[in-house]
Design an enzyme around this catalytic site. Structure first.
Site, PDB file in Angstrom:
ATOM      1  N   ARG A 107      49.569  26.666  70.424  1.00 31.29           N
ATOM      2  CA  ARG A 107      50.021  26.738  71.840  1.00 31.29           C
ATOM      3  C   ARG A 107      49.119  27.855  72.529  1.00 31.29           C
ATOM      4  O   ARG A 107      48.542  27.399  73.607  1.00 31.29           O
ATOM      5  CB  ARG A 107      51.200  26.551  71.763  1.00 31.29           C
TER       6      ARG A 107
ATOM      7  N   HIS B 241      48.697  14.880  72.810  1.00 36.19           N
ATOM      8  CA  HIS B 241      49.641  16.207  73.345  1.00 36.19           C
ATOM      9  C   HIS B 241      50.873  15.647  73.680  1.00 36.19           C
ATOM     10  O   HIS B 241      51.288  15.515  74.945  1.00 36.19           O
ATOM     11  CB  HIS B 241      48.836  16.619  74.533  1.00 36.19           C
TER      12      HIS B 241
ATOM     13  N   TYR C  43      46.929  11.405  93.151  1.00 38.32           N
ATOM     14  CA  TYR C  43      45.981  11.372  94.122  1.00 38.32           C
ATOM     15  C   TYR C  43      44.593  11.831  93.891  1.00 38.32           C
ATOM     16  O   TYR C  43      43.575  11.609  94.656  1.00 38.32           O
ATOM     17  CB  TYR C  43      46.527  12.251  95.299  1.00 38.32           C
TER      18      TYR C  43
END
Length: 830
Positions: A16, A62, A106
């Site tokens: 990680r 993921h 967006y």
């Protein structure tokens, strides 16, 4: 709890928070790029919605929150976060003011061109693949990384029990550094720094000071100070304004402006009348309008000190090497990257070779078929099924199953003459290519050449100028690096004026001359001490009250031969009633072996002597430390550096001297008072000098107040026990005056004599003949009226003074026209 926590911490460290040293990526970054690669959103294709990309990465690779993937992708698109952004974003991806990006529904994104270089050759089995979280599809363990991403973009992450914070660098510099490492694996980090100057931050700014950079490159840890780029403008009304055009890396512009305004309102930051943010699409521009009476330079320094306009980047290079966290310096990072690229080149070449051999195998079959085309057609027409035809071809022409299948799949157009020639040409080219690939696999230098060529192409395509400027501070430039290690003369006057002068300013004269004008002094002042050293030496200053101070020779102010110098109280913190009496020139105070095997011997006016290890004086403070306890009425007159096996000579004003072995004086602590060295002849008598000799290659030179002196053999002074009365060293008369100096000399040395009137003369010791111990000696210098000698110093021979008469036109009779013949005649008469 213990085992579960260790499992958790290892998972965070390995899977990680820490980047892999090979491609510089954490799993989430790698998965975002690989997800975009799988989706086909390359730099030459249309943008895709960010939500589409995030969904692809979440669903396949993921299994965490969508914000973790989107935030990663956003950061990879921000040009103020990454030195070379890996994602090409369209829409609102946040700002340097800390504004959050628009929602993923967006915004749109695609791979940046440079990111495609990270993925090049992924389809050629260049890296290991692993199953994803649900074991349904494969993802890469590491990317091929044709770009040295970890070095150019840096990384930061907080794991469990460790963190990493790696600075970005300039791609052109990194490529040059890697190529230099490939050319010479034994290259030092200081040599690499000729190519890789310093980190290069995407927001620009000024790297202030080089020590942190040096430390980061050499050890993997270091604190780099970054300042914003500032200019000063004048308004039409005549006021000044400070303009900030670049900020330190990772500084939030809006926060910095707000905190600066708060400091101004709280009256903690003076001089600023107004703050405006005039940044636009053309670039950053923060304007600080100053008050009429404010000085821009003072306000700038306050801004650096009190606001984020100056911040620091703490480098901590920790990356995963073979799955284990490791701290790495610059060379270590380059080495691991080159090893990774080497492996990628080998695996890619092996893949290309396998594919080429497969193709060549098929072409061989087709060529055999074309050579026997009538027989092949007949065999195929006679076969009932395709399987029969395939078996027939294998048996008849000893082909493989693959070749037989390729012949059956062959189109009729291949039978034309041109196609047949093309097949043969293709086969020849393929065999040539196979030969080249095999040569690459057999030759490591060829592989390294390929890595270098690819890196040069990357540099040519994506390399750019530095964003961050480097400004060296005074601390970075060690004075030793700037000042040449040349011999200098240190002079100190009776009233305590000190200076250093290049030794070459003092010319050699013949014995008996009047001398040349030395230092300019006041009537009541005269030169009392003279010492020869080199610029890089350390000097210990011993005072008459028994304290010691420390200076580097180059820290002593430089002056010409005729200048007065500078008051010693302005350089070292002497007490008002104390004065410097002795100096020791020490090569270094840093070498433990040196300071533990050398000693300082001190002598006082009343005949006390003391020996102490140099180590005791190796850590002086600016306000001095005690070197010896001085009894009332006594004072320190000399200090010498010895190796523990010297012989000591002490001389008295009355013309007597004693010689004894240093071993008869035991080493004492720094504050001890010492033991008796010589017995004084009377209450008015005093010690005028001390010398220490290691062998009998030296002669003993003594000089009296009225200018007389002589050389005697060391053996003329018999070794006695310390504390005795000594033997006669010069015949003291009214004509000679009292003894003033004793020196150990050799033929190649020179003697410098300074009168109380300030006249300096320099004569070669070789001009003085050796004579008996009890004689009066010869005249060394002609003295005017009541003038007397103030100080005598020995100048050891240096190569640059061994010039011929022709090369040194100053080597002439002195100003008064005296020459050696006339001087010798006068001496014979006397």
């Amino acid at each position: 709890m213990k085992s579960a926590y260790i499992d958790y911490s290892m998972s965070v460290i390995v899977a990680r928070a820490l980047p892999d040293v090979r491609d510089g990526m954490k799993p989430v970054h790698r998965r975002v790029l690989f997800g975009m690669y799988e989706l086909g959103v390359f730099s030459n294709r249309p943008y895709k919605k960010s939500a589409r990309i995030v969904g692809e990465v979440l669903g396949k690779f993921h299994p965490h929150g969508d914000s973790s993937v989107y935030d990663t992708m956003v950061r990879m698109a921000q040009e103020w976060s990454l030195r070379y952004p890996l994602v090409d974003g369209q829409g609102n991806f946040g700002s340097v003011d800390g504004d959050s990006p628009a929602a993923m529904r967006y915004t749109e994104a695609r791979l940046a061109k440079i990111a495609e270089e990270m993925l090049t050759d992924l389809d050629k089995e260049t890296v290991d693949m692993q199953l994803n979280f649900d074991d349904t599809i494969y993802e890469p363990v590491v990317l091929p990384a044709m770009v040295p991403n970890l070095l150019v973009n840096g990384a930061s992450g907080i794991a469990v029990g460790m963190a990493t914070n790696m600075a970005p660098h300039n791609l052109s510099e990194i490529v040059d550094g890697i190529i230099a490492y490939i050319d010479n694996n034994d290259i030092s980090i200081s040599e690499l720094m000729n190519y890789i100057k310093a980190p290069d931050f995407p927001t620009g700014g000024i790297i202030y000071g080089y020590e942190g950079v040096k430390s980061a490159f050499e050890t993997g840890r270091g604190r780099i100070v970054i300042r914003g780029k500032v200019t000063v403008e004048e308004t039409p009304s005549g006021r000044e304004r400070i303009i900030v055009t670049e900020l330190p890396y990772q500084v939030n512009k809006a926060d910095m402006i707000k905190k600066t305004a708060d400091l101004v309102n709280e009256k903690k930051l003076d001089g600023i009348a107004d703050i405006n943010d005039e940044s636009d699409r053309n670039g950053m521009r923060i304007v600080y309008d100053l008050k009429r009476d404010a000085m821009a330079s003072i306000v700038i320094n306050k801004l650096y000190k009190m606001t984020a306009l100056q911040s620091s980047f703490s480098v901590n290079n920790i990356a995963l090497v073979n799955g284990r966290p490791e701290a790495l310096n610059l060379k270590g990072l380059i080495k691991h990257y080159v090893n990774h690229r080497h492996e990628v080149v080998i695996r890619r070449t092996e893949y290309n070779l396998r594919e080429a051999e497969k193709k060549a195998h098929i072409l061989e079959g087709l060529i055999i078929a074309l050579d026997h085309i009538d027989e092949v057609i007949a065999l195929i027409r006679a076969s009932k099924t395709p399987d029969d035809a395939r078996k027939g071809l294998v048996e008849r022409f000893e082909l493989s199953e693959i070749q037989a299948k390729a012949i059956l799949d062959m189109r009729l157009q291949k039978l034309t003459g041109l196609e047949r020639d093309k097949l043969k040409t293709d086969y020849e080219e393929l065999m040539k290519r196979i030969g080249e690939l095999k040569e690459i696999l057999a030759n490591v230098e060829l592989r390294m050449g390929i890595i270098k060529d690819e890196l040069r192409r990357i540099k040519e395509k994506y390399g750019d100028e530095r964003c961050s400027e480097i400004v060296y501070t005074a601390e970075d430039i060690r004075m030793e690096d700037v000042i040449p290690d040349e011999p200098v003369v240190i002079t100190i006057s009776h009233l305590g004026y000190i200076k250093r002068t290049p030794l070459t300013e003092y010319r050699v004269q013949n014995r008996g001359g009047r001398g040349s004008r030395g230092s300019t002094t006041r009537d009541e002042d005269f030169l009392e001490h003279l010492f020869v050293a080199t610029n890089h030496n350390y000097m210990l200053f011993f005072t008459e009250q028994g304290k010691v101070y420390w200076l580097r020779v180059f820290e002593i102010p430089e002056g010409s031969k005729t200048s007065k110098g500078r008051a010693i109280q302005n350089i070292i913190q002497l007490s008002p009633d104390d004065s410097v009496k002795a100096y020791i020139n020490v090569k270094t105070l840093k070498d433990e072996e040196y300071i533990n095997n050398n000693y300082i011997i001190l002598a006082t006016k009343h005949g006390t002597i003391k020996k102490t290890s140099l180590e005791a004086y190796s850590r002086p403070r600016t306000n001095g430390i005690n070197a010896i306890t001085i009894h009332e009425g006594d004072e320190l007159i000399a200090a010498r550096l010895t190796n523990g096996n010297s012989e000591v000579l002490l001389a008295l004003k009355s013309g007597r001297a004693i010689r004894f072995n240093e071993n008869t004086v035991r080493a004492m602590g720094r504050t001890a008072a010492g033991v008796r060295g010589i017995k004084l002849a009377s209450d008015k008598d005093e010690v005028i000098g001390m010398i220490c000799v290691e062998d009998d290659s030296y002669d003993i030179l003594v000089v009296s107040e009225k200018g007389y002196g002589k050389r005697s053999k060391l053996e003329d002074y018999r070794v006695t026990n310390r504390g005795g009365k000594g033997v006669k060293t010069i015949n003291i008369t009214e004509k000679t005056g009292n003894l003033i100096a004793i020196k150990n000399v050799r033929d190649e040395d020179d003697l410098m004599i300074i009168n109380k009137s300030g006249i300096v003369i320099r004569i070669p010791v070789a001009d003085l003949r050796v004579m008996g111990r009890a004689t009066q000696g010869v005249r060394l210098i002609n003295l005017k009226d009541d003038d007397e000698i103030a100080a005598v110093a020995k100048v050891e021979a240096f190569d640059e003074l061994n010039d011929t008469e022709e090369e040194n036109p100053e080597n002439l009779p002195d100003e008064n026209g005296d020459n050696s013949e006339k001087a010798d005649t006068e001496e014979k008469d006397s």
